[in-house]
Every structure is written in structure tokens, then in C-alpha cells.
Design a protein around this motif. Structure first.
Motif, PDB file in Angstrom:
ATOM      1  N   GLY A  68      73.071   0.090 -66.499  1.00 17.10           N
ATOM      2  CA  GLY A  68      72.289   1.178 -65.938  1.00 17.10           C
ATOM      3  C   GLY A  68      70.931   0.765 -65.422  1.00 17.10           C
ATOM      4  N   ARG A  69      70.542  -0.496 -65.618  1.00 16.30           N
ATOM      5  CA  ARG A  69      69.217  -0.913 -65.178  1.00 16.30           C
ATOM      6  C   ARG A  69      69.224  -1.653 -63.860  1.00 16.30           C
ATOM      7  NH1 ARG A  69      65.979  -2.477 -70.768  1.00 16.30           N
ATOM      8  NH2 ARG A  69      66.387  -0.508 -71.826  1.00 16.30           N
ATOM      9  N   VAL A  70      70.403  -2.016 -63.362  1.00 16.76           N
ATOM     10  CA  VAL A  70      70.518  -2.675 -62.069  1.00 16.76           C
ATOM     11  C   VAL A  70      71.575  -1.951 -61.250  1.00 16.76           C
ATOM     12  CG1 VAL A  70      71.079  -4.805 -60.850  1.00 16.76           C
ATOM     13  CG2 VAL A  70      69.859  -4.902 -63.018  1.00 16.76           C
ATOM     14  N   GLY A  71      71.223  -1.539 -60.041  1.00 19.03           N
ATOM     15  CA  GLY A  71      72.161  -0.821 -59.183  1.00 19.03           C
ATOM     16  C   GLY A  71      73.143  -1.737 -58.491  1.00 19.03           C
ATOM     17  N   ASP A  72      74.278  -1.178 -58.065  1.00 22.42           N
ATOM     18  CA  ASP A  72      75.305  -1.980 -57.388  1.00 22.42           C
ATOM     19  C   ASP A  72      74.927  -2.299 -55.949  1.00 22.42           C
ATOM     20  OD1 ASP A  72      76.944  -1.952 -59.647  1.00 22.42           O
ATOM     21  OD2 ASP A  72      77.842  -0.033 -59.088  1.00 22.42           O
ATOM     22  N   ASP A  73      74.165  -1.413 -55.297  1.00 20.67           N
ATOM     23  CA  ASP A  73      73.797  -1.591 -53.901  1.00 20.67           C
ATOM     24  C   ASP A  73      72.384  -2.175 -53.824  1.00 20.67           C
ATOM     25  OD1 ASP A  73      73.121  -1.420 -51.231  1.00 20.67           O
ATOM     26  OD2 ASP A  73      74.031   0.557 -50.942  1.00 20.67           O
ATOM     27  N   SER A  85      62.088  15.958 -71.035  1.00 22.64           N
ATOM     28  CA  SER A  85      61.664  17.343 -70.778  1.00 22.64           C
ATOM     29  C   SER A  85      62.273  17.924 -69.509  1.00 22.64           C
ATOM     30  CB  SER A  85      60.129  17.403 -70.685  1.00 22.64           C
ATOM     31  OG  SER A  85      59.667  16.584 -69.615  1.00 22.64           O
ATOM     32  N   GLY A  86      63.146  17.135 -68.851  1.00 22.18           N
ATOM     33  CA  GLY A  86      63.858  17.627 -67.675  1.00 22.18           C
ATOM     34  C   GLY A  86      63.182  17.334 -66.353  1.00 22.18           C
ATOM     35  N   LYS A  87      62.093  16.572 -66.356  1.00 21.32           N
ATOM     36  CA  LYS A  87      61.401  16.257 -65.109  1.00 21.32           C
ATOM     37  C   LYS A  87      62.156  15.187 -64.338  1.00 21.32           C
ATOM     38  CE  LYS A  87      56.815  17.407 -66.930  1.00 21.32           C
ATOM     39  NZ  LYS A  87      55.468  16.889 -67.279  1.00 21.32           N
ATOM     40  N   HIS A  88      62.267  15.364 -63.033  1.00 15.82           N
ATOM     41  CA  HIS A  88      62.960  14.413 -62.159  1.00 15.82           C
ATOM     42  C   HIS A  88      61.914  13.458 -61.563  1.00 15.82           C
ATOM     43  CE1 HIS A  88      66.035  17.368 -62.778  1.00 15.82           C
ATOM     44  NE2 HIS A  88      66.884  16.784 -61.945  1.00 15.82           N
ATOM     45  N   ILE A  89      61.971  12.199 -61.987  1.00 15.76           N
ATOM     46  CA  ILE A  89      60.969  11.211 -61.596  1.00 15.76           C
ATOM     47  C   ILE A  89      61.672   9.970 -61.054  1.00 15.76           C
ATOM     48  CG2 ILE A  89      59.064   9.760 -62.430  1.00 15.76           C
ATOM     49  CD1 ILE A  89      58.756  11.804 -64.742  1.00 15.76           C
ATOM     50  N   TYR A  90      61.169   9.459 -59.940  1.00 15.66           N
ATOM     51  CA  TYR A  90      61.771   8.220 -59.440  1.00 15.66           C
ATOM     52  C   TYR A  90      60.799   7.051 -59.625  1.00 15.66           C
ATOM     53  CZ  TYR A  90      59.179   8.777 -54.971  1.00 15.66           C
ATOM     54  OH  TYR A  90      58.205   8.919 -53.998  1.00 15.66           O
ATOM     55  N   HIS A  91      61.395   5.885 -59.910  1.00 12.70           N
ATOM     56  CA  HIS A  91      60.638   4.665 -60.182  1.00 12.70           C
ATOM     57  C   HIS A  91      60.944   3.630 -59.100  1.00 12.70           C
ATOM     58  CE1 HIS A  91      59.563   5.867 -64.377  1.00 12.70           C
ATOM     59  NE2 HIS A  91      60.671   6.576 -64.234  1.00 12.70           N
ATOM     60  N   MET A  92      59.898   3.075 -58.534  1.00 14.29           N
ATOM     61  CA  MET A  92      60.041   2.040 -57.506  1.00 14.29           C
ATOM     62  C   MET A  92      60.057   0.656 -58.145  1.00 14.29           C
ATOM     63  SD  MET A  92      60.078   3.656 -54.584  1.00 14.29           S
ATOM     64  CE  MET A  92      59.636   2.379 -53.393  1.00 14.29           C
ATOM     65  N   LYS A 111      74.252  12.055 -66.795  1.00  8.81           N
ATOM     66  CA  LYS A 111      73.136  12.963 -67.082  1.00  8.81           C
ATOM     67  C   LYS A 111      72.526  13.538 -65.805  1.00  8.81           C
ATOM     68  CE  LYS A 111      70.026  11.328 -69.802  1.00  8.81           C
ATOM     69  NZ  LYS A 111      69.079  10.345 -70.401  1.00  8.81           N
ATOM     70  N   GLY A 112      73.094  13.185 -64.673  1.00 13.89           N
ATOM     71  CA  GLY A 112      72.555  13.668 -63.402  1.00 13.89           C
ATOM     72  C   GLY A 112      71.567  12.710 -62.756  1.00 13.89           C
ATOM     73  N   GLU A 113      71.345  11.566 -63.378  1.00 19.72           N
ATOM     74  CA  GLU A 113      70.438  10.584 -62.797  1.00 19.72           C
ATOM     75  C   GLU A 113      71.137   9.825 -61.684  1.00 19.72           C
ATOM     76  OE1 GLU A 113      67.733   9.730 -66.763  1.00 19.72           O
ATOM     77  OE2 GLU A 113      69.474   8.456 -66.397  1.00 19.72           O
ATOM     78  N   ARG A 114      70.339   9.218 -60.786  1.00 19.64           N
ATOM     79  CA  ARG A 114      70.959   8.559 -59.639  1.00 19.64           C
ATOM     80  C   ARG A 114      70.044   7.509 -59.028  1.00 19.64           C
ATOM     81  NH1 ARG A 114      70.889  12.644 -54.544  1.00 19.64           N
ATOM     82  NH2 ARG A 114      71.298  10.636 -53.556  1.00 19.64           N
ATOM     83  N   TRP A 115      70.654   6.721 -58.135  1.00 24.70           N
ATOM     84  CA  TRP A 115      69.928   5.702 -57.381  1.00 24.70           C
ATOM     85  C   TRP A 115      69.618   6.249 -55.992  1.00 24.70           C
ATOM     86  CZ3 TRP A 115      68.640   1.153 -59.764  1.00 24.70           C
ATOM     87  CH2 TRP A 115      69.323   0.849 -60.951  1.00 24.70           C
TER      88      TRP A 115
END
Length: 221
Positions: A161-166, A178-185, A200-204
């Protein structure tokens, strides 16, 4: 006073004698990877060094990816596979491997690997090979002529889950407790330790614009 000191000396001797001594391990070596050997049925992690993982890539100065982890494993095999070794056990790691110093004809294997730029000094556990690594770095030997993550950081990022396929979509869309949607660069403080769970609804995301349009806000750091 002499009698008290004698009693303490006797107690210390008895306690030390009660500690089980780890016997030396000898035999022909089978190389598993750049810092892991097998002698007989014993898996051994070389003390004080950390080598790139077998699947770890490097980047050349011209920007080309190169399978340096596999190259290092092959280099160590060429040097030591089948050699008769003598290993001095020190402890066991959390995976049950014996941590030891190993020698071939009196030569410290770990020292050779660091001197040749095939492994790093693992300063978290020992400074035994600190100067050897610095000399290899100055001489631009082995992996010091390339760009790569430390092996420890690479292992961390390979956790599920820490490295994406693309490779073009490496922005992490995380949902906090707490349900906040945050993206990390990539490069941000908590990027490496953030795992993505699609269940859980998380995504790349492939761009910041895509992340913002999907309702995620940027991480503050």
C-alpha cells in the motif's frame, strides 16, 4: 571490604557462566543476498552493514534505472559462494536470523563489501564500518556512483500500500481517522509512511488537479 568484593566477583562469575554462549558457525556459505548468508541450516544476517535489496533499483547519472540490487547479489556470490566461512554469532534479529560477523581466511566479509561499495555501514546498529563506507564514497565505488534510496527506506516504501503500481500516479489520497480526505505528494514528510487502502476508499492520483477535483486537500507537510 575485600570479602564483600570477593562475593560480588563470585556472583558475577556465576551469572556469566550461566549465560549460554553461542558457538561459532563454520561451513560452506550460500549467498542469499548482499548482506544475508546461509551456512548449513543457519540463516545469517551480517552484522553492521545494510546492502540494497535484491529487487532494489538505482538510477544512473544519466537518469536510467538499473537493477543494482540484483547486481550486488551476484557480485557477492561471485566472491563468496561456496567459500568456507567462520561466523561469530552476536544475537538474533526479529526475523529469527543469526546476526554475526563472518570471515573467510581471516578476512571480514562485511568489511570487504562496504569497502567495495556493495553495502552501506548500518550505523543504526554499529559504527564498525563507518570509515570504510566514507572511503568507498570518496572513491565513488559500487553503488556510490549511482542514486538510490537507503536500503532501510526502500524496505519501508515496499510495505503493501505504500508504493503504487503506476509510476505516473504516485500521489497518495489518504483518509484520516477523522474522515478527512488528504493527499500526500512524493517528498512530503509523511509520504513514505502513508499506506493506501482501496477498501477504505483511499486511492492514488496522477495529478494534484485530479486529487483536488475528487475532494482531497493537500497535506500541510
Amino acid at each position: 571490604m575485600l570479602r564483600i568484593c570477593s562475593r560480588f566477583a563470585l556472583i558475577a562469575a556465576l551469572l556469566l557462566g550461566a549465560l549460554p554462549a553461542m558457538a561459532e558457525i563454520t561451513g560452506k556459505v550460500r549467498v542469499i543476498d548482499g548482506d544475508t548468508l546461509e551456512v548449513g541450516q543457519t540463516r545469517i544476517r551480517l552484522h553492521g552493514i545494510d546492502a540494497p535489496e535484491s529487487d532494489q533499483p538505482c538510477t544512473t547519472l544519466s537518469g536510467q534505472n538499473w537493477a543494482c540490487g540484483d547486481w550486488i547479489t551476484r557480485q557477492v556470490r561471485d566472491r563468496f559462494q561456496g567459500a568456507k566461512v567462520r561466523c561469530e554469532p552476536l544475537s538474533k534479529d526479529r526475523y529469527g536470523r543469526m546476526v554475526a560477523r563472518c570471515f573467510v581466511d581471516g578476512t571480514d566479509i562485511a568489511k570487504v563489501l562496504v569497502q567495495e561499495g556493495l553495502a552501506f555501514a548500518y550505523r543504526r546498529y554499529s559504527l564498525d564500518y563507518d570509515l570504510d563506507e566514507k572511503a568507498a564514497y570518496v572513491a565513488n565505488k559500487g553503488v556510490h556512483g549511482f542514486v538510490l534510496q537507503s536500503p532501510a527506506r526502500y524496505r519501508l516504501t515496499r510495505i503493501k500500500g505504500r508504493v503504487g503500481d503506476d509510476p505516473d500516479c504516485q500521489i497518495k489520497g489518504n483518509i484520516s481517522a477523522s474522515g478527512k480526505h488528504i493527499y500526500h505528494m512524493p517528498g512530503q514528510k509523511f509520504y513514505d509512511r502513508t499506506g493506501i487502502s482501496p477498501a477504505k476508499g483511499e486511492r492514488w492520483f496522477c495529478s494534484e488537479a485530479q486529487a483536488k477535483a475528487s475532494g482531497w486537500r493537500p497535506a500541510k507537510r
